[in-house]
Design a protein around this motif. Structure first.
Motif, PDB file in Angstrom:
ATOM      1  N   GLU A   1       1.013  -1.374  -0.024  1.00 45.87           N
ATOM      2  CA  GLU A   1       0.075  -0.014  -0.010  1.00 45.87           C
ATOM      3  C   GLU A   1       0.904   1.241  -0.048  1.00 45.87           C
ATOM      4  OE1 GLU A   1      -0.602  -2.516   2.011  1.00 45.87           O
ATOM      5  OE2 GLU A   1      -2.533  -3.246   1.586  1.00 45.87           O
ATOM      6  N   HIS A   2       1.750   1.384   0.848  1.00 43.54           N
ATOM      7  CA  HIS A   2       2.772   2.316   0.639  1.00 43.54           C
ATOM      8  C   HIS A   2       3.540   2.622  -0.514  1.00 43.54           C
ATOM      9  CE1 HIS A   2       3.244   3.938   4.831  1.00 43.54           C
ATOM     10  NE2 HIS A   2       2.994   2.806   5.183  1.00 43.54           N
ATOM     11  N   ARG A   3       3.798   1.520  -1.191  1.00 45.56           N
ATOM     12  CA  ARG A   3       4.562   1.532  -2.513  1.00 45.56           C
ATOM     13  C   ARG A   3       3.287   2.276  -3.413  1.00 45.56           C
ATOM     14  NH1 ARG A   3       5.009  -0.884  -7.311  1.00 45.56           N
ATOM     15  NH2 ARG A   3       3.308  -2.693  -6.754  1.00 45.56           N
ATOM     16  N   VAL A   4       2.190   1.767  -3.450  1.00 44.89           N
ATOM     17  CA  VAL A   4       1.067   1.957  -4.562  1.00 44.89           C
ATOM     18  C   VAL A   4       0.718   3.553  -4.100  1.00 44.89           C
ATOM     19  CG1 VAL A   4      -1.178   1.848  -5.371  1.00 44.89           C
ATOM     20  CG2 VAL A   4       0.362  -0.074  -4.898  1.00 44.89           C
ATOM     21  N   LEU A   5       0.452   3.894  -2.987  1.00 44.30           N
ATOM     22  CA  LEU A   5       0.137   5.303  -2.564  1.00 44.30           C
ATOM     23  C   LEU A   5       1.040   6.298  -2.467  1.00 44.30           C
ATOM     24  CD1 LEU A   5      -1.931   4.390   0.610  1.00 44.30           C
ATOM     25  CD2 LEU A   5      -2.910   5.058  -1.868  1.00 44.30           C
ATOM     26  N   GLY A   6       2.514   5.700  -2.563  1.00 46.29           N
ATOM     27  CA  GLY A   6       3.385   6.791  -2.802  1.00 46.29           C
ATOM     28  C   GLY A   6       3.745   7.375  -4.017  1.00 46.29           C
ATOM     29  N   ALA A   7       3.270   6.508  -5.114  1.00 48.40           N
ATOM     30  CA  ALA A   7       3.479   6.860  -6.572  1.00 48.40           C
ATOM     31  C   ALA A   7       2.343   7.905  -7.029  1.00 48.40           C
ATOM     32  CB  ALA A   7       3.273   5.545  -7.235  1.00 48.40           C
ATOM     33  N   LEU A   8       1.458   7.989  -5.954  1.00 50.58           N
ATOM     34  CA  LEU A   8       0.258   8.842  -6.488  1.00 50.58           C
ATOM     35  C   LEU A   8       0.744  10.514  -5.958  1.00 50.58           C
ATOM     36  CD1 LEU A   8      -2.734   6.946  -5.057  1.00 50.58           C
ATOM     37  CD2 LEU A   8      -1.858   7.076  -7.599  1.00 50.58           C
ATOM     38  N   THR A   9      -0.069  11.464  -6.662  1.00 51.68           N
ATOM     39  CA  THR A   9       0.257  12.859  -6.391  1.00 51.68           C
ATOM     40  C   THR A   9      -0.598  13.122  -5.246  1.00 51.68           C
ATOM     41  OG1 THR A   9      -1.422  13.555  -7.757  1.00 51.68           O
ATOM     42  CG2 THR A   9       0.920  13.484  -8.835  1.00 51.68           C
ATOM     43  N   THR A  10      -0.617  14.177  -4.612  1.00 51.15           N
ATOM     44  CA  THR A  10      -1.836  14.621  -3.282  1.00 51.15           C
ATOM     45  C   THR A  10      -3.214  14.526  -4.155  1.00 51.15           C
ATOM     46  OG1 THR A  10       0.032  15.914  -2.355  1.00 51.15           O
ATOM     47  CG2 THR A  10      -2.064  16.238  -1.606  1.00 51.15           C
ATOM     48  N   ASP A  11      -3.270  15.274  -5.309  1.00 55.37           N
ATOM     49  CA  ASP A  11      -4.413  15.480  -5.701  1.00 55.37           C
ATOM     50  C   ASP A  11      -5.035  13.799  -6.068  1.00 55.37           C
ATOM     51  OD1 ASP A  11      -4.516  17.935  -5.650  1.00 55.37           O
ATOM     52  OD2 ASP A  11      -3.835  18.255  -7.677  1.00 55.37           O
ATOM     53  N   ASP A  12      -4.272  12.937  -6.664  1.00 54.23           N
ATOM     54  CA  ASP A  12      -4.757  11.476  -7.102  1.00 54.23           C
ATOM     55  C   ASP A  12      -4.862  10.943  -5.609  1.00 54.23           C
ATOM     56  OD1 ASP A  12      -3.941  11.895  -9.776  1.00 54.23           O
ATOM     57  OD2 ASP A  12      -2.163  11.217  -9.431  1.00 54.23           O
ATOM     58  N   ARG A  13      -4.356  11.115  -4.543  1.00 57.58           N
ATOM     59  CA  ARG A  13      -4.646  10.227  -3.276  1.00 57.58           C
ATOM     60  C   ARG A  13      -5.954  10.885  -2.864  1.00 57.58           C
ATOM     61  NH1 ARG A  13       0.991  10.930  -2.159  1.00 57.58           N
ATOM     62  NH2 ARG A  13       0.429  12.761  -0.905  1.00 57.58           N
ATOM     63  N   ARG A  14      -6.038  12.127  -3.076  1.00 55.47           N
ATOM     64  CA  ARG A  14      -7.449  12.775  -2.503  1.00 55.47           C
ATOM     65  C   ARG A  14      -8.738  12.225  -3.349  1.00 55.47           C
ATOM     66  NH1 ARG A  14      -6.277  17.904  -2.979  1.00 55.47           N
ATOM     67  NH2 ARG A  14      -5.118  17.893  -0.747  1.00 55.47           N
ATOM     68  N   LEU A  15      -8.652  12.203  -4.567  1.00 54.74           N
ATOM     69  CA  LEU A  15      -9.413  11.625  -5.523  1.00 54.74           C
ATOM     70  C   LEU A  15      -9.659  10.175  -5.263  1.00 54.74           C
ATOM     71  CD1 LEU A  15     -11.475  11.931  -7.936  1.00 54.74           C
ATOM     72  CD2 LEU A  15      -9.246  11.058  -9.559  1.00 54.74           C
TER      73      LEU A  15
END
Length: 57
Positions: free
Chosen positions: A6-20
């Motif tokens: 999960e850290h690996r996948v979420l770390g690849a996302l931008t702040t906006d992507d994580r929010r979406l």
């Protein structure tokens, strides 16, 4: 709790992507809770003749 994957996948996302993603997951959870709160329409008996009785007819 968040694991390594999960850290690996979420770390690849931008702040906006994580929010979406968070918003979409929240909507999925709300829809699932809403469906769980009411009986599924497929199990409701519809008025009319019983198809099994018609075959025996």
């Amino acid at each position: 709790m968040v694991g390594d994957e999960e850290h690996r996948v979420l770390g690849a996302l931008t702040t906006d992507d994580r929010r979406l993603l968070s918003d979409l997951l929240r909507r999925v959870m709300l829809a699932a809770e809403h469906r769980r709160a009411r009986p599924p329409t497929s199990t409701r008996r519809r008025p009319g003749p019983d198809p099994a009785e018609e075959r025996l007819g």
